[in-house]
Design an enzyme around this catalytic site. Structure first.
Site, PDB file in Angstrom:
ATOM      1  N   LYS A 208       0.776  -1.305  -0.144  1.00  0.00           N
ATOM      2  CA  LYS A 208      -0.102   0.065  -0.060  1.00  0.00           C
ATOM      3  C   LYS A 208       0.617   1.316  -0.146  1.00  0.00           C
ATOM      4  CE  LYS A 208      -3.537   2.481   2.581  1.00  0.00           C
ATOM      5  NZ  LYS A 208      -4.582   2.696   3.439  1.00  0.00           N
ATOM      6  N   GLU A 214      10.254  -5.004   4.310  1.00  0.00           N
ATOM      7  CA  GLU A 214      10.313  -6.416   3.832  1.00  0.00           C
ATOM      8  C   GLU A 214      10.079  -6.616   2.295  1.00  0.00           C
ATOM      9  OE1 GLU A 214       8.988  -5.226   6.505  1.00  0.00           O
ATOM     10  OE2 GLU A 214       8.951  -6.540   8.226  1.00  0.00           O
ATOM     11  N   GLY A 270      -5.124  -1.826   4.707  1.00  0.00           N
ATOM     12  CA  GLY A 270      -4.301  -3.021   4.182  1.00  0.00           C
ATOM     13  C   GLY A 270      -4.954  -4.410   4.551  1.00  0.00           C
ATOM     14  N   ARG A 271      -5.468  -4.622   5.627  1.00  0.00           N
ATOM     15  CA  ARG A 271      -6.060  -5.554   6.227  1.00  0.00           C
ATOM     16  C   ARG A 271      -7.461  -5.935   5.613  1.00  0.00           C
ATOM     17  NH1 ARG A 271      -4.934  -2.297  10.211  1.00  0.00           N
ATOM     18  NH2 ARG A 271      -6.726  -1.339  11.584  1.00  0.00           N
ATOM     19  N   GLU A 356      -5.108  -6.458  14.484  1.00  0.00           N
ATOM     20  CA  GLU A 356      -4.597  -5.015  14.326  1.00  0.00           C
ATOM     21  C   GLU A 356      -5.675  -3.988  14.352  1.00  0.00           C
ATOM     22  OE1 GLU A 356      -0.956  -4.797  11.502  1.00  0.00           O
ATOM     23  OE2 GLU A 356      -2.796  -4.049  10.180  1.00  0.00           O
ATOM     24  N   HIS A 387      -6.664 -33.012  17.999  1.00  0.00           N
ATOM     25  CA  HIS A 387      -5.455 -33.981  18.904  1.00  0.00           C
ATOM     26  C   HIS A 387      -4.109 -32.974  19.184  1.00  0.00           C
ATOM     27  CE1 HIS A 387      -7.270 -37.514  17.274  1.00  0.00           C
ATOM     28  NE2 HIS A 387      -7.750 -36.937  16.584  1.00  0.00           N
ATOM     29  N   LYS A 507       8.840  -1.000  13.763  1.00  0.00           N
ATOM     30  CA  LYS A 507       9.470  -0.370  12.467  1.00  0.00           C
ATOM     31  C   LYS A 507      10.643   0.633  12.453  1.00  0.00           C
ATOM     32  CE  LYS A 507       5.278  -1.009   9.923  1.00  0.00           C
ATOM     33  NZ  LYS A 507       4.280  -0.483   8.935  1.00  0.00           N
TER      34      LYS A 507
HETATM   35  O1  LIG Z   1       1.016  -2.679   2.397  1.00  0.00           O
HETATM   36  P1  LIG Z   1       2.256  -2.241   3.049  1.00  0.00           P
HETATM   37  O2  LIG Z   1       2.196  -0.561   3.124  1.00  0.00           O
HETATM   38  O3  LIG Z   1       3.594  -2.795   2.663  1.00  0.00           O
HETATM   39  O4  LIG Z   1       2.003  -2.591   4.536  1.00  0.00           O
HETATM   40  C1  LIG Z   1       1.839  -3.818   5.102  1.00  0.00           C
HETATM   41  C2  LIG Z   1       1.112  -4.188   6.339  1.00  0.00           C
HETATM   42  O5  LIG Z   1       2.162  -3.506   7.343  1.00  0.00           O
HETATM   43  C3  LIG Z   1       1.258  -2.932   8.119  1.00  0.00           C
HETATM   44  O6  LIG Z   1       1.366  -1.633   8.080  1.00  0.00           O
HETATM   45  C4  LIG Z   1       1.781  -3.390   9.554  1.00  0.00           C
HETATM   46  O7  LIG Z   1       3.079  -3.144   9.913  1.00  0.00           O
HETATM   47  C5  LIG Z   1      -0.073  -3.372   7.871  1.00  0.00           C
HETATM   48  O8  LIG Z   1      -0.980  -2.632   8.614  1.00  0.00           O
HETATM   49  C6  LIG Z   1      -0.105  -3.687   6.532  1.00  0.00           C
HETATM   50  O9  LIG Z   1      -1.090  -4.572   5.995  1.00  0.00           O
END
Ligand SMILES: O=P(O)(O)OC[C@H]1O[C@](O)(CO)[C@@H](O)[C@@H]1O
Length: 553
Positions: A208, A214, A270-271, A356, A387, A507
C-alpha cells in the site's frame, strides 16, 4: 461523530450484573430456553447459516447487548462508513472496503473521487492482465509464457490473497502457478522460486505504502534474480513485474511500467484490501470470474449488514457475542476452528483483521479505555486441533469461545472422509456445550478415582458457521462477516478499528538497529540500551561462526 464512553451507560452496569448472574448457569439450562432461542440465534446471511444457540446468553442478554449497540451508535457509525464519512479519525480517512465489492454505481463520490468508476476501472485492467497471464498471451522477454506468478507483500498485502488462494485452490485451473512471499527471511523467496525460471516468472509487488522494508527488500532481490538471467534492459521489469500500491508514484519510481501498476486508495486499509488490486495474484489463480464472485459474496454480506434489523443481523450478533465474552466474561482469546483443510490460513488472516483492528486501548476521543477490548484470535483446522489443543478447550481453566466452520460439500473424495470430518465438528461442539457429568461417568463404570479427571464440565460456548460449499461467493461472505463483526466490536468500544499506530515504533527501531546487525556500525560507543547492545554483539560474533563450547557461559 461523538464518541460514547460505553462504561458510562446504565446498560453497561446491567450487562455486568447479567454476566455475574449467568456465569454459573449451565449452557444446557440456557439452551432449554426453547424455540425463541432458535429464532434469535440461528441466522442466515449471504450464503451462510450461523447457529449460535450454544452461546452463554439468554433473551435478556441479547436485549441488553442490542441496547448497548444502539446507545454506542453502531448504526450511525455503519451509515457513516457506507456513506463515506471519515470514520478512521486518527488518519482522517474514509473507510471504503465495502465499495470495492459494490456493483458499478454502488459507491459514493468520496473526497472528490468517483469511487465506483475508479474501482471498476482498476478491476477491468486487472481482469485483462489476469486473462493474458492465464491464456499465455502475456509473455516474458524471451517470448515464453509466464508459468509462475510470485506475489511479494506482507501483512494486509499478503495474508488475504494467500489465504483465499489456498481456500479456492479447486477453482480456476489452467493459469500459472501462484506463490506468495512475505518474510524478509531469504528462505521465503528462495522457496517460492524453487523450480521457477526467470524467463517464465512474473512478480507482483504489493505494498500500500510502497515503503515497507520487507517487501522492498524482497522485490529488490527478485529483480536481481530476474536480471541475473535476463539482463539489465528496461523490458525485463516491464514484462516481469507488476506493482500494486496506493503510492503509484513510488511504484513507478521503483521502475515498474506505469501500465503495470494497479492502484488502490487511502480509504482501503491493508487488512481490508484483499478485494482490491492487492488480490491480483488471487485473480490470476482463480480467474476474473472467480474473483468477481468473491466480491459478490462479500457484497451480499454487506447488504445484509447494512439493511437487516439489528436483532437478525449476523455480523452484529457475532460482534456483540465476541464483545460479551471479551469485555463482560473475561475471555482473552477466541478460537476459529475451520473443519476444512483449505481454510487452514483463515485463523492467521483473522489474526491481522481482528488484532490489528481492535488491539487498542485508547478511544477515538483520545481517552484511555478502562475495559477490555480486542481478543487474541487463534486456531487450526479441525480435526488436527482436536489432537493438539482441544484438551484445554474442554477441561482447561480458561474460557475460549469458538467458531466451528463447517462446509457441506466435500472438497475431495472419498466422501466418507468428509462425513467423518463433519461428524467430528458437530461432536466437538456438542462436547464443548454439554460435557459429561459425574453421574454418567459412574453409570458407565468409570473407577471413582478417575471420575474427576474424566468429568467434562461443558458450558463452553461455540457457534457453528455452515457454508454450503467452499466457493468464491461463500468465502467472500465469510470474510465480510468477520470484517463487520470487528467493526461492531470496535464501534461499541469506541475505538478506531482502522488505524494501526502500534506497529510503527518497531519499524522505526528496526531501521535504527539495521546498521548494527549488518555490521555497518559498531555497537561500541553507540547510544543503545545494554541488553540490545549485548544481543547485537552476540549476533555479530555468532554470525561469523558458531561459538565454541568454552566461550559459552
Ligand atoms: O502494504 P504495506 O504498506 O506494505 O503494509 C503492509 C502491512 O504493514 C502494516 O502496516 C503493519 O506493519 C499493515 O497494516 C499492512 O497491511
Amino acid at each position: 461523530m461523538e464518541t460514547v464512553d460505553p462504561r458510562s451507560l446504565r446498560v453497561w452496569r446491567e450487562l455486568e450484573a447479567e454476566a455475574a448472574e449467568l456465569r454459573d448457569v449451565p449452557l444446557g439450562t440456557l439452551v432449554a430456553e426453547g424455540s425463541d432461542r432458535e429464532r434469535r440465534l440461528v441466522l442466515d446471511a449471504g450464503l451462510l447459516r450461523i447457529d449460535a444457540t450454544r452461546q452463554l446468553v439468554r433473551a435478556r442478554t441479547l436485549e441488553l447487548l442490542g441496547e448497548l449497540a444502539r446507545e454506542t451508535k453502531v448504526v450511525e457509525l455503519r451509515e457513516a462508513m457506507f456513506g463515506g464519512g471519515h470514520i478512521n479519525t486518527t488518519e482522517d480517512r474514509a473507510v471504503g472496503h465495502v465499495w470495492l465489492r459494490a456493483p458499478r454505481g454502488g459507491a459514493p463520490v468520496v473526497d472528490g473521487i468517483d469511487v465506483s468508476s475508479a474501482v471498476h476501472d482498476v478491476l477491468e485492467r486487472m481482469a485483462e492482465a489476469a486473462v493474458r497471464l492465464r491464456d499465455g498471451s502475456w509473455t516474458g522477454v524471451t517470448g515464453e509464457r509466464i508459468e509462475r506468478v510470485v506475489s511479494i507483500g506482507i501483512g494486509g498485502s499478503d495474508l488475504g490473497p494467500r489465504m483465499a488462494a489456498l481456500a479456492l485452490e479447486a477453482f480456476g485451473h489452467g493459469g500459472p502457478e501462484v506463490r506468495f512471499v512475505s518474510n524478509v527471511d531469504p528462505v521465503d523467496l528462495e522457496r517460492a522460486l524453487v523450480g521457477a525460471e526467470p524467463a517464465r516468472t512474473l512478480f507482483v509487488v504489493v505494498s500500500k505504502t510502497f515503503r515497507t522494508l520487507e517487501t522492498l527488500q524482497n522485490a529488490t532481490a527478485a529483480l536481481a534474480w530476474l536480471r541475473s538471467e535476463l539482463g539489465e534492459g528496461p523490458e525485463v521489469v516491464a514484462r516481469h513485474v507488476v506493482a500494486v500500491s496506493s503510492n503509484v508514484e513510488a511504484a513507478t519510481a521503483f521502475g515498474v511500467d506505469p501500465a503495470n501498476v494497479f492502484g488502490f486508495w487511502d480509504f482501503v486499509g491493508g487488512r481490508y484490501s484483499v478485494w482490491s488490486a492487492v488480490g491480483f495474484a488471487l485473480m490470476v489463480a482463480v480467474g476474473p470470474e472467480g474473483f468477481l464472485s468473491l466480491l459478490a459474496g462479500a457484497h451480499a454480506m454487506d447488504e445484509h449488514f447494512r439493511t437487516e434489523p439489528m436483532d437478525v443481523n449476523a455480523p452484529v450478533l457475532h460482534g456483540l457475542l465476541m464483545l460479551w465474552y471479551r469485555t463482560f466474561l473475561g475471555a482473552q482469546t477466541y478460537a476459529v476452528l475451520p473443519y476444512a483443510e483449505r481454510l487452514a490460513l483463515l485463523p492467521s488472516y483473522l489474526q491481522q483483521l481482528t488484532m490489528e483492528s481492535n488491539g487498542k486501548s485508547v478511544r477515538r476521543d483520545g481517552e484511555r479505555v478502562d475495559y477490555d477490548t480486542g481478543a487474541i484470535v487463534w486456531g487450526e483446522p479441525g480435526t488436527k486441533g482436536q489432537h493438539a489443543f482441544y484438551q484445554l478447550l474442554h477441561q482447561g481453566t480458561t474460557l475460549v469461545p469458538a467458531d466451528i466452520i463447517v462446509v457441506a460439500e466435500a472438497q475431495a473424495g472419498p466422501e466418507r472422509h468428509h462425513d467423518l470430518l463433519v461428524a467430528n465438528a458437530f461432536a466437538q461442539a456438542q462436547a464443548l456445550a454439554f460435557g459429561r457429568d459425574e453421574a454418567s461417568l459412574r453409570a458407565a463404570g468409570v473407577p471413582e478415582r478417575l471420575v474427576p479427571h474424566k468429568r467434562m464440565p461443558g458450558s463452553r460456548p461455540s457457534s457453528v458457521v455452515m457454508m454450503p460449499r467452499l466457493a468464491p461467493e461463500t468465502l467472500g461472505a465469510l470474510i465480510a462477516l468477520y470484517e463487520h463483526s470487528v467493526f461492531v466490536q470496535g464501534a461499541v468500544w469506541g475505538i478506531d478499528s482502522f488505524d494501526q499506530w502500534g506497529v510503527e515504533l518497531g519499524k522505526e527501531l528496526a531501521d535504527q538497529l539495521a546498521p548494527f546487525t549488518t555490521g555497518e556500525r559498531d555497537v561500541e560507543g553507540a547510544d543503545l540500551d545494554p541488553t540490545t547492545a549485548r544481543l547485537i554483539e552476540w549476533y555479530r560474533s555468532w554470525r561469523q561462526g558458531p561459538p565454541k563450547r568454552e566461550e559459552m557461559p
